[in-house]
Write a protein that holds these residues in place. Structure first.
Motif, PDB file in Angstrom:
ATOM      1  N   SER B 583       0.824  -1.212   0.000  1.00  0.00           N
ATOM      2  CA  SER B 583       0.000   0.000   0.000  1.00  0.00           C
ATOM      3  C   SER B 583       0.859   1.264   0.000  1.00  0.00           C
ATOM      4  O   SER B 583       0.327   2.356  -0.154  1.00  0.00           O
ATOM      5  CB  SER B 583      -0.948  -0.001   1.196  1.00  0.00           C
ATOM      6  N   GLN B 586       0.395   3.123  -3.152  1.00  0.00           N
ATOM      7  CA  GLN B 586      -0.842   3.905  -3.315  1.00  0.00           C
ATOM      8  C   GLN B 586      -0.659   5.245  -2.600  1.00  0.00           C
ATOM      9  O   GLN B 586      -1.209   5.463  -1.538  1.00  0.00           O
ATOM     10  CB  GLN B 586      -2.016   3.145  -2.703  1.00  0.00           C
ATOM     11  N   ASN B 587       0.118   6.179  -3.253  1.00  0.00           N
ATOM     12  CA  ASN B 587       0.480   7.388  -2.530  1.00  0.00           C
ATOM     13  C   ASN B 587      -0.435   8.566  -2.819  1.00  0.00           C
ATOM     14  O   ASN B 587      -0.186   9.678  -2.391  1.00  0.00           O
ATOM     15  CB  ASN B 587       1.936   7.770  -2.799  1.00  0.00           C
ATOM     16  N   GLY B 588      -1.508   8.342  -3.601  1.00  0.00           N
ATOM     17  CA  GLY B 588      -2.462   9.406  -3.847  1.00  0.00           C
ATOM     18  C   GLY B 588      -2.006  10.415  -4.899  1.00  0.00           C
ATOM     19  O   GLY B 588      -2.688  11.399  -5.164  1.00  0.00           O
ATOM     20  N   GLN B 589      -0.838  10.186  -5.526  1.00  0.00           N
ATOM     21  CA  GLN B 589      -0.338  11.110  -6.547  1.00  0.00           C
ATOM     22  C   GLN B 589      -0.765  10.611  -7.923  1.00  0.00           C
ATOM     23  O   GLN B 589      -0.269   9.595  -8.399  1.00  0.00           O
ATOM     24  CB  GLN B 589       1.193  11.183  -6.491  1.00  0.00           C
ATOM     25  N   VAL B 590      -1.687  11.341  -8.560  1.00  0.00           N
ATOM     26  CA  VAL B 590      -2.232  10.882  -9.835  1.00  0.00           C
ATOM     27  C   VAL B 590      -1.129  10.765 -10.876  1.00  0.00           C
ATOM     28  O   VAL B 590      -1.086   9.809 -11.652  1.00  0.00           O
ATOM     29  CB  VAL B 590      -3.324  11.849 -10.329  1.00  0.00           C
ATOM     30  N   ARG B 591      -0.176  11.694 -10.842  1.00  0.00           N
ATOM     31  CA  ARG B 591       0.882  11.678 -11.864  1.00  0.00           C
ATOM     32  C   ARG B 591       1.784  10.458 -11.693  1.00  0.00           C
ATOM     33  O   ARG B 591       2.291   9.902 -12.660  1.00  0.00           O
ATOM     34  CB  ARG B 591       1.695  12.972 -11.794  1.00  0.00           C
ATOM     35  N   ILE B 594      -0.026   7.686 -13.334  1.00  0.00           N
ATOM     36  CA  ILE B 594       0.080   7.744 -14.801  1.00  0.00           C
ATOM     37  C   ILE B 594       1.436   7.231 -15.240  1.00  0.00           C
ATOM     38  O   ILE B 594       1.540   6.430 -16.183  1.00  0.00           O
ATOM     39  CB  ILE B 594      -0.112   9.198 -15.295  1.00  0.00           C
TER      40      ILE B 594
END
Lengths: 105, 611
Positions: B583, B586-591, B594
């Protein structure tokens, strides 16, 4: 296969690839959501260009049909995405994608 | 013949009424009404039994009655009726249960008069009588087992009747758990009998047994398993430890359940299944040896007890040992005869002891009593009669039944033998402890508790005491005609000196008691190492504690945090750790997502191209 159509395919597909890479790079680099959306547009349009070039090369109408689909999809996507951006801006007063990280693990 | 069905039905109705009325009204029933329902139901059952005996059985030793009420259940070959079977054996048990039961109920109305749980007490007592009647009336072993467990439940409820004292609750649980060990053996025995004979109806079983060869190992095993059940319920070696503690209940309960009726259920079971036991020499010797050992062990323990009820409890164990001894030497009717006389005189002794305890304001230590014979003469006479019967003095009821057992033991082994010797020694010890009790309580110097003694007997208590005293004295004349159930006993003629010894042994015991208690310091014997060993009941409680209870509690304590569970909670913890590692991505950074997507796609395409 007519000999003079080969460069057209090459140049067309190369242009599509360059456009796609540009869009992807922008997507990775920019933090402003508006610009990221524009980069996504570039990526989809690169794909659409590839369809048209391929359709012209093999004299097939499917390429143009797919192009119309892609354009429609892009329009729909932009409509939803801009609405989301607007909501996001109203709540956070920013359009920085890095601020949008509430779902980190 | 629906009269039979009403005999167990009446106490059941009494129980239902007494237990159900508090559900519908907040006010308790008036004590007079409770007594009328509780005593009346058993009294009516006793009258019905007497009526039945007078009309159907009197003068007819071969009389039998069968009554099938309804089909109980029918499962794949096992078909059981809710049916009753009456013969002389059942009739004797019925008379004892309803007759002695009625007298003890009557006594209880006086004894328990001021108790807060008056209604609860009579409800339990009625349920007990109903279960005991089912046990003796049952025509199949499963119905018998229903009654068997029912009396066990009531015994548990009544030992722990004064449940506010944790010691009473512990005694009740001990009784329940220890008898449960025997019950388990008995159930396995029933399973075995069913697989062998495909029936559990007692009559069918007995006729099926006639085709079986003697000493068949399966028959022996089944008989030994049934003996296990009988040993548990009748407090014989090695499961005798619960009965002395069972004295925590009210004294009339000790009289009814833990002396006169329930504890003799094991004797009844073996007598009822006697053709099974008779087929196996090993089972017979086992029964005789268990009885002989128990009667000596318990007799010696009774010699040194200081609690009046514990003396009587050990003497009960010892007397039931006599009955087992009788069963083991094939003296079936002798055992049942002794069961009957024992019910009379032991109920009398317990009820008289109850009067003493009540008169001394709940004092039970016999070393604090003494010289009571002038203060409560009626109780003294009752106790004297009881002790005389218990010690088997000539012409009392106990004499006739015990004499028969000793003679049968002599006959069965054709002469002098260990079983007979144990019986004679037991008679000596019995005389000793019964008159030691009598001398310590009623003779000698006055003890600390004697000074404020009052006569606690009221009419409701005097009447049962008097009737039981008469029954105990004259019960020897009531030898029931059991030949039709057990077959005629061969009359042996042992030498005269054998009979003389049987008569002399209790007299010698009484002389020893007189010498030890009135001419010497009575407490001296109790201080010796042997005395303390006997006082603790031959250390059986301690033995079982170290052998069974301690290891179990240690294991339980070790397993308090569930050792086995560690495996599962460990698996859960490990997978949570691994999930934590994943987990992180899953760092919350959309880039970042991508980028990984793009790299992943490129890698995937590269793989496609290369392969």
């Amino acid at each position: 296969m007519p000999i003079e159509s080969i460069p057209a395919l090459h140049t067309g597909l190369s242009l599509a690839a360059v456009l796609f890479c540009l869009g992807l790079a922008g997507l990775l680099v920019r933090r402003n959501i508006i610009f990221m959306l524009m980069c996504v547009e570039i990526c989809t349009n690169a794909a659409a260009l590839a369809f048209v070039v391929a359709g012209a090369h093999w004299s097939d109408a499917d390429g143009q049909v797919m192009f119309v689909f892609v354009i429609t999809l892009a329009a729909a996507e932009v409509a939803i995405a801009l609405a989301l951006v607007l909501q996001f801006y109203r709540r956070r007063y920013t359009v920085d994608i890095d601020q949008l990280n509430a779902l980190r693990g | 013949m629906t009269v039979v069905a009403w005999i167990p039905m009446l106490p059941l109705l009494g129980f239902l009424v007494l237990i159900a009325t508090p559900l519908f009204s907040d006010r308790p029933l008036p004590p007079k009404l409770v007594a009328a329902i509780g005593v009346g139901s058993v009294g009516l059952a006793a009258i019905l039994t007497a009526f039945l005996a007078a009309t159907q059985f009197a003068g007819n030793p071969a009389a039998e009655l069968n009554l099938s009420l309804w089909q109980w259940f029918s499962v794949d070959g096992l078909q059981l009726d809710f049916g009753f079977h009456l013969d002389w054996l059942t009739l004797v048990m019925l008379s004892v249960v309803t007759g002695v039961g009625f007298l003890i109920h009557l006594y209880s109305t006086g004894y328990m008069r001021d108790d807060a749980g008056y209604q609860r007490y009579f409800a339990y007592l009625n349920l007990f009588v109903c279960a005991m009647l089912l046990l003796v009336l049952a025509d199949n072993l499963v119905l018998l087992y229903l009654g068997w467990e029912g009396v066990g439940l009531c015994s548990y409820l009544l030992i722990g009747f004064w449940y506010r004292d944790p010691a009473n609750g512990a005694a009740a649980r001990k009784a329940f758990v220890v008898t449960r060990i025997g019950d388990t053996a008995m159930v396995i025995g029933l399973f075995l009998l069913f697989t062998e004979f495909a029936t559990l109806d007692i009559g069918e079983l007995i006729s099926a047994l006639s085709t079986v060869q003697a000493n068949d190992p399966r028959v022996t095993l089944a008989a030994l398993l049934l003996l296990g059940g009988a040993v548990g319920k009748s407090a014989q070696l090695p499961l005798q430890t619960w009965l002395p503690d069972a004295m925590a209940g009210p004294t009339p309960v000790s009289a009814l359940i833990h002396a006169a009726t329930m504890v003799t259920a094991g004797v009844y079971l073996i007598a009822r299944m006697h053709p099974l036991f008779a087929l196996s020499d090993m089972a017979m010797s086992a029964v005789a040896i268990v009885g002989a050992l128990t009667l000596l062990l318990a007799g010696c323990s009774a010699l040194v007890q200081s609690d009046i009820k514990r003396v009587l409890a050990y003497s009960t164990i010892s007397q039931i040992g006599y009955m087992f001894l009788a069963l083991g030497v094939g003296a079936w009717s002798g055992a049942i005869f002794h069961l009957m006389t024992h019910a009379f005189f032991k109920a009398l002794l317990f009820l008289a002891a109850g009067s003493v305890i009540l008169g001394l304001h709940h004092e039970q230590d016999i070393f604090r009593m003494g010289g009571l014979r002038r203060k409560i003469p009626f109780t003294f006479f009752c106790f004297l009669i009881g002790c005389a019967c218990l010690a088997a003095l000539p012409f009392t009821s106990g004499f006739y039944s015990k004499d028969r057992i000793l003679l049968s033991a002599w006959d069965f082994y054709h002469g002098f033998n260990g079983i007979w010797l144990a019986g004679v020694l037991g008679a000596l010890v019995t005389g000793f402890y019964s008159f030691r009790l009598l001398f310590l309580v009623f003779f000698g110097r006055e003890g600390e508790a004697s000074s404020h003694c009052r006569d606690a007997n009221n009419t409701a208590m005097v009447l049962p005491l008097g009737m039981l005293a008469v029954l105990a004295l004259l019960g020897g004349l009531l030898a029931p005609p059991l030949q039709s159930v057990f077959g005629a006993a061969g009359a042996g003629h042992p030498p005269l000196w054998v009979e003389a010894i049987a008569v002399a042994a209790p007299l010698a015991g009484i002389a020893m008691a007189w010498w030890a208690c009135l001419y010497n310091d009575p407490a001296r014997g109790e201080q010796s190492a042997l005395g303390r060993f006997w006082y603790s009941g031959w250390g059986f409680d301690r033995l079982y504690d170290t052998l069974l209870v301690k290891p179990f509690t240690t294991l339980a304590r070790l397993n308090r945090n569930d050792v086995i569970d560690r495996l599962y909670s460990g698996t859960a913890a490990a997978s949570r750790q691994l999930h934590g590692l994943v987990s992180v991505s899953q760092n919350g950074q959309v880039r970042w997502y991508i980028a990984t997507l793009a790299v992943g796609t490129v890698l995937f395409l590269a793989l496609l191209v290369v392969l």
